[in-house]
Motif scaffolding. Structure first.
Motif, PDB file in Angstrom:
ATOM      1  N   PHE A  52       0.820  -1.210   0.000  1.00  0.00           N
ATOM      2  CA  PHE A  52       0.000   0.000   0.000  1.00  0.00           C
ATOM      3  C   PHE A  52       0.857   1.265   0.000  1.00  0.00           C
ATOM      4  N   VAL A  53       1.958   1.259   0.740  1.00  0.00           N
ATOM      5  CA  VAL A  53       2.806   2.454   0.773  1.00  0.00           C
ATOM      6  C   VAL A  53       3.532   2.633  -0.563  1.00  0.00           C
ATOM      7  N   ALA A  54       4.040   1.539  -1.138  1.00  0.00           N
ATOM      8  CA  ALA A  54       4.736   1.639  -2.424  1.00  0.00           C
ATOM      9  C   ALA A  54       3.787   2.081  -3.536  1.00  0.00           C
ATOM     10  N   LEU A  55       2.593   1.473  -3.581  1.00  0.00           N
ATOM     11  CA  LEU A  55       1.626   1.864  -4.605  1.00  0.00           C
ATOM     12  C   LEU A  55       1.106   3.281  -4.352  1.00  0.00           C
ATOM     13  N   GLY A  56       0.955   3.640  -3.074  1.00  0.00           N
ATOM     14  CA  GLY A  56       0.519   4.999  -2.752  1.00  0.00           C
ATOM     15  C   GLY A  56       1.523   6.037  -3.223  1.00  0.00           C
ATOM     16  N   SER A  57       2.794   5.731  -3.069  1.00  0.00           N
ATOM     17  CA  SER A  57       3.839   6.636  -3.563  1.00  0.00           C
ATOM     18  C   SER A  57       3.780   6.760  -5.081  1.00  0.00           C
ATOM     19  N   LEU A  58       3.493   5.648  -5.761  1.00  0.00           N
ATOM     20  CA  LEU A  58       3.396   5.669  -7.223  1.00  0.00           C
ATOM     21  C   LEU A  58       2.214   6.508  -7.682  1.00  0.00           C
ATOM     22  N   VAL A  59       1.082   6.374  -7.002  1.00  0.00           N
ATOM     23  CA  VAL A  59      -0.134   7.102  -7.394  1.00  0.00           C
ATOM     24  C   VAL A  59       0.030   8.603  -7.181  1.00  0.00           C
ATOM     25  N   ARG A  87       7.046   8.924   3.498  1.00  0.00           N
ATOM     26  CA  ARG A  87       8.234   8.916   4.347  1.00  0.00           C
ATOM     27  C   ARG A  87       7.956   8.114   5.613  1.00  0.00           C
ATOM     28  N   TRP A  88       9.033   7.505   6.135  1.00  0.00           N
ATOM     29  CA  TRP A  88       8.909   6.786   7.396  1.00  0.00           C
ATOM     30  C   TRP A  88      10.222   6.900   8.159  1.00  0.00           C
ATOM     31  N   SER A  89      10.126   6.829   9.461  1.00  0.00           N
ATOM     32  CA  SER A  89      11.285   7.062  10.327  1.00  0.00           C
ATOM     33  C   SER A  89      12.162   5.815  10.432  1.00  0.00           C
ATOM     34  N   LEU A  90      13.451   5.992  10.164  1.00  0.00           N
ATOM     35  CA  LEU A  90      14.408   4.904  10.349  1.00  0.00           C
ATOM     36  C   LEU A  90      14.503   4.523  11.820  1.00  0.00           C
ATOM     37  N   ARG A  91      14.403   5.493  12.697  1.00  0.00           N
ATOM     38  CA  ARG A  91      14.495   5.216  14.132  1.00  0.00           C
ATOM     39  C   ARG A  91      13.335   4.345  14.599  1.00  0.00           C
ATOM     40  N   VAL A  92      12.123   4.631  14.107  1.00  0.00           N
ATOM     41  CA  VAL A  92      10.959   3.822  14.476  1.00  0.00           C
ATOM     42  C   VAL A  92      11.119   2.396  13.943  1.00  0.00           C
ATOM     43  N   ARG A  93      11.608   2.266  12.702  1.00  0.00           N
ATOM     44  CA  ARG A  93      11.846   0.932  12.151  1.00  0.00           C
ATOM     45  C   ARG A  93      12.842   0.163  13.005  1.00  0.00           C
ATOM     46  N   ASN A  94      13.894   0.849  13.469  1.00  0.00           N
ATOM     47  CA  ASN A  94      14.912   0.177  14.275  1.00  0.00           C
ATOM     48  C   ASN A  94      14.354  -0.293  15.619  1.00  0.00           C
ATOM     49  N   ILE A  95      13.462   0.490  16.209  1.00  0.00           N
ATOM     50  CA  ILE A  95      12.817   0.072  17.462  1.00  0.00           C
ATOM     51  C   ILE A  95      12.018  -1.209  17.239  1.00  0.00           C
ATOM     52  N   THR A  99      19.796  -0.982  -7.857  1.00  0.00           N
ATOM     53  CA  THR A  99      18.698  -0.730  -6.919  1.00  0.00           C
ATOM     54  C   THR A  99      17.402  -1.367  -7.415  1.00  0.00           C
ATOM     55  N   ILE A 100      17.102  -1.218  -8.698  1.00  0.00           N
ATOM     56  CA  ILE A 100      15.865  -1.776  -9.252  1.00  0.00           C
ATOM     57  C   ILE A 100      15.897  -3.298  -9.206  1.00  0.00           C
ATOM     58  N   MET A 101      17.028  -3.897  -9.592  1.00  0.00           N
ATOM     59  CA  MET A 101      17.120  -5.361  -9.585  1.00  0.00           C
ATOM     60  C   MET A 101      16.960  -5.914  -8.168  1.00  0.00           C
ATOM     61  N   GLN A 102      17.634  -5.310  -7.210  1.00  0.00           N
ATOM     62  CA  GLN A 102      17.536  -5.790  -5.837  1.00  0.00           C
ATOM     63  C   GLN A 102      16.132  -5.559  -5.271  1.00  0.00           C
ATOM     64  N   SER A 126       8.184   2.539   1.901  1.00  0.00           N
ATOM     65  CA  SER A 126       8.585   3.921   1.604  1.00  0.00           C
ATOM     66  C   SER A 126       9.939   3.985   0.898  1.00  0.00           C
ATOM     67  N   SER A 127      10.705   2.881   0.949  1.00  0.00           N
ATOM     68  CA  SER A 127      12.025   2.848   0.306  1.00  0.00           C
ATOM     69  C   SER A 127      11.953   2.390  -1.147  1.00  0.00           C
ATOM     70  N   ILE A 128      10.794   1.923  -1.586  1.00  0.00           N
ATOM     71  CA  ILE A 128      10.651   1.377  -2.936  1.00  0.00           C
ATOM     72  C   ILE A 128      10.137   2.462  -3.879  1.00  0.00           C
ATOM     73  N   ASP A 129      10.843   2.681  -4.972  1.00  0.00           N
ATOM     74  CA  ASP A 129      10.459   3.677  -5.967  1.00  0.00           C
ATOM     75  C   ASP A 129      10.014   2.954  -7.243  1.00  0.00           C
TER      76      ASP A 129
END
Length: 354
Positions: free
Chosen positions: A33-40, A46-54, A139-142, A245-248
């Protein structure tokens, strides 16, 4: 405000995927949903790296808590198998890179870095350090490889393979702890993450708590409190939001012909992983779900979450995945540079002859 939008979209994605009975709904829902939302909306969420790490600290603790001294001994006895599985999986990724090079216009260096089953961030960083590597292509391949693995492996593990029977995971047993125990183990997990970051371990926010919790359990001979299922689901949402949020997706059209070869390569590596998993299950006696997740070409985070959800032996899975991760981070850069050097030398020799 931007983070709140991402969080709401991630929760909606998790709910929708749950109703669709998708594998790992609370991880895949936010990613999709976040990746498709960014595309639309044509700009990334955006999302916090610190929150992900927690969230990774919590998941790392959940994966480290079933560890015992007997588990450690069993893992050490399987180290030759771990190294063999790593070499075979990486070789399959290298063969995929050769196919990609032969059927697209992407240079060999980029194909090699884009197809080897390592972490997205690690391969992108390595590509940035090697001359003539196409950073966008890598980046795209990975990214495509990661998406394929994240969708396919949980589906196979949950709906196709025999159910795992490991009783030590957070999903299988709810062992409540006293407030003092909870605070003690929380401190152990956090200190593990901080220490792992200080000494530059890969995936430090998850790997640190895994190792520190396992060590504390073995040294003190104590039982670590289980993590309630809602907490595991919440952590998955926070991690999935960051991945999404990291996927373009807007960059996918830049390389024609890549998708077919890459997905074929992912299928090849998955088949190799399944064969390895069956062999390891027969040789060691561990269940097939654990063996497959141990050899699967996914990241430690994604495979760790899957192991928690299906009740696989997370300690064994972490050992196998960590062996490959360390190999790719510590050894593979030198192998990649050597292969690229030999390829350039060969190409230069052919050009000179012509």
């Amino acid at each position: 405000m931007e983070y709140l939008k991402t969080l709401i979209l991630s929760i909606i994605g998790g709910i929708v995927m749950t109703y669709l009975n998708a594998p790992l709904p609370w991880t895949l829902g936010p990613i999709v949903f976040v990746a498709l939302g960014s595309l639309v909306r044509k700009r990334p969420f955006r999302w916090s790296l610190r929150v992900r790490n927690i969230a990774l600290i919590l998941l790392g603790y959940a994966m480290g808590r079933p560890f015992t001294l007997e588990t450690g001994r069993a893992i050490l006895s399987q180290f030759p198998l771990m190294l063999t599985a790593t070499l075979i999986t990486v070789s399959a990724g290298g063969f995929t890179a050769w196919l990609m090079f032969r059927h697209t216009k992407i240079n060999f260096t980029s194909c090699l870095l884009g197809c080897v089953p390592g972490g997205l961030s690690q391969m992108v960083i390595l590509a940035d350090e090697i001359r003539d590597a196409d950073l966008t292509a890598v980046t795209i391949m990975q990214t495509l490889r990661m998406l394929s693995v994240v969708f396919v492996i949980p589906f196979l593990t949950i709906h196709v393979l025999p159910p795992a029977s490991h009783a030590g995971t957070a999903q299988a047993v709810h062992q409540a702890g006293s407030p003092a125990e909870v605070l003690t183990f929380a401190a152990v997990a956090v200190l593990g993450a901080i220490t792992a970051k200080k000494i530059h371990l890969p995936t430090a926010p998850m790997l640190g708590p895994i190792l520190s919790t396992a060590a504390f359990v073995v040294i003190t001979d104590s039982a670590a409190p289980a993590v309630p299922v809602p907490y595991i689901n919440a952590a998955q949402i926070l991690v999935g939001a960051y991945i999404g949020s990291s996927i373009d997706l807007t960059r996918l059209h830049q390389y024609h012909g890549m998708g077919k070869v890459l997905f074929g390569g992912v299928l090849l590596v998955l088949c190799v992983s399944m064969i390895l998993g069956i062999a390891i299950a027969n040789l060691t006696g561990i269940d097939l779900a654990t063996a497959f997740l141990s050899t699967a070409p996914g990241g430690l985070t994604e495979m760790g979450i899957t192991a928690l959800v299906v009740g696989a032996d997370s300690s064994t899975m972490v050992a196998y995945q960590l062996t490959r991760l360390l190999f790719i981070m510590l050894v593979f850069p030198y192998i990649a540079r050597g292969i690229v050097y030999l390829y350039r030398k060969k190409s230069a020799g052919q050009t000179f002859k012509d």
